[in-house]
Design a protein around this motif. Sequence first.
Motif, PDB file in Angstrom:
ATOM      1  N   ASP A   1      99.511  32.880  17.612  1.00 12.94           N
ATOM      2  CA  ASP A   1     100.892  33.361  17.586  1.00 12.94           C
ATOM      3  C   ASP A   1     101.596  32.921  16.304  1.00 12.94           C
ATOM      4  O   ASP A   1     102.418  33.655  15.747  1.00 12.94           O
ATOM      5  CB  ASP A   1     101.656  32.843  18.804  1.00 12.94           C
ATOM      6  CG  ASP A   1     101.184  33.481  20.105  1.00 12.94           C
ATOM      7  OD1 ASP A   1     100.632  34.599  20.040  1.00 12.94           O
ATOM      8  OD2 ASP A   1     101.343  32.865  21.168  1.00 12.94           O
ATOM      9  N   ALA A   2     101.279  31.720  15.827  1.00 12.75           N
ATOM     10  CA  ALA A   2     101.870  31.251  14.570  1.00 12.75           C
ATOM     11  C   ALA A   2     101.395  32.105  13.402  1.00 12.75           C
ATOM     12  O   ALA A   2     102.184  32.432  12.495  1.00 12.75           O
ATOM     13  CB  ALA A   2     101.500  29.784  14.340  1.00 12.75           C
ATOM     14  N   VAL A   3     100.125  32.500  13.412  1.00 13.67           N
ATOM     15  CA  VAL A   3      99.605  33.375  12.351  1.00 13.67           C
ATOM     16  C   VAL A   3     100.263  34.749  12.429  1.00 13.67           C
ATOM     17  O   VAL A   3     100.625  35.342  11.401  1.00 13.67           O
ATOM     18  CB  VAL A   3      98.072  33.490  12.461  1.00 13.67           C
ATOM     19  CG1 VAL A   3      97.529  34.568  11.512  1.00 13.67           C
ATOM     20  CG2 VAL A   3      97.422  32.147  12.165  1.00 13.67           C
ATOM     21  N   LEU A   4     100.444  35.262  13.639  1.00 15.71           N
ATOM     22  CA  LEU A   4     101.133  36.545  13.815  1.00 15.71           C
ATOM     23  C   LEU A   4     102.555  36.464  13.274  1.00 15.71           C
ATOM     24  O   LEU A   4     103.018  37.365  12.557  1.00 15.71           O
ATOM     25  CB  LEU A   4     101.141  36.921  15.294  1.00 15.71           C
ATOM     26  CG  LEU A   4     101.937  38.172  15.679  1.00 15.71           C
ATOM     27  CD1 LEU A   4     101.406  39.400  14.951  1.00 15.71           C
ATOM     28  CD2 LEU A   4     101.895  38.387  17.196  1.00 15.71           C
ATOM     29  N   ALA A   5     103.264  35.389  13.601  1.00 13.34           N
ATOM     30  CA  ALA A   5     104.632  35.223  13.107  1.00 13.34           C
ATOM     31  C   ALA A   5     104.651  35.114  11.590  1.00 13.34           C
ATOM     32  O   ALA A   5     105.514  35.706  10.924  1.00 13.34           O
ATOM     33  CB  ALA A   5     105.257  33.973  13.736  1.00 13.34           C
ATOM     34  N   ALA A   6     103.698  34.374  11.019  1.00 10.14           N
ATOM     35  CA  ALA A   6     103.638  34.223   9.567  1.00 10.14           C
ATOM     36  C   ALA A   6     103.399  35.567   8.886  1.00 10.14           C
ATOM     37  O   ALA A   6     104.027  35.881   7.859  1.00 10.14           O
ATOM     38  CB  ALA A   6     102.536  33.233   9.193  1.00 10.14           C
TER      39      ALA A   6
END
Length: 339
Positions: free
Chosen positions: A189-194
Amino acid sequence: MPNDALHPAWLICLGVGSAAALAALLIRLSLPLLRRYALARPNARSSHTTPTPQGAGIAVVAATLLVAGGLIWLQAPAALATLLPVFAAALLLAAIGAIDDIAPLSVTPRLIAQAVAVAAMVWALPDGLRIAPFLPEWLERAGLLVGTLWFVNLVNFMDGLDWITVAEVVPVTGALAALGLIGTLSWPDAVLAAALGGACLGFAPVNRPVARVFLGDVGSLPIGLLLAWCLIELAAQSWAAALLLPLYYLMDATLTLLRRLAKREAVWQSHRSHFYQRATTNKFTVMQVVSEVFVLNLGLAALAIGAALSHSPIIEAGLLALGVAAVAVVLTRFSRPRR
């Protein structure tokens, strides 16, 4: 993650940089088509006065999904499987938005398609994820469906001023990525947000006031869905952080809706009564509005990170109250004529 996988910090940096570059390239390639087929002509809601191409959101969404999906698949293919229904839902919203950008749809088919996409996203949530464990799970999921449907639309409603979506999404996704680094949010999810934040940065130069191109519904609707996914995942760890990050959009759009309902206005029709729109009527420049929103969102992001780290309901409630007060100050400023 596998032992030989990249550290999440590297994944986040790659996500931001790659998505920004890819979005910028795709926007440049698509501009001739957008000028020809997707001109946004000024209407009652518009803040622009001349026809301007819209639909650059297709490049933002494509860059986000391609970069995030690729990085997650390279590190852990099984992690991507969980996100595939979310990606499919985002693409469905992008398709509906693209149609609406070219030939406006009526309210009913638009809402039905949105509800289908949101239902797919809610269905993809992990089985054990709970935000309000005092409620039956079916009731909580129904609430998430309705809330996400509203959130998707409010992101669309708020995308009515040059750079305002950039001023909202970049701080929110930056905070989500930071929360991923400290373990509050899962690394996919952090990669998606980034990647989403990076794609918006790639869009920023062409949307700088006075904008050469707009996101369009093809961008704002799926952006709302992807943000909602990350925020719901965050809410399972810190409900206050999940509310603080999008608090400006939530308060501006919701208070505007309630005010219009109280006046018995047709809430589905175009209007210029959002606080950020009233600000431009009250002699704020576009840059002044988006600058205040950006600074406010940086503050809300700091409060959200503090709430997530506190692990204290009392501290979380206090930080949320502080965030509400900060947003209220900005909304009050926007609603009054500037000297």
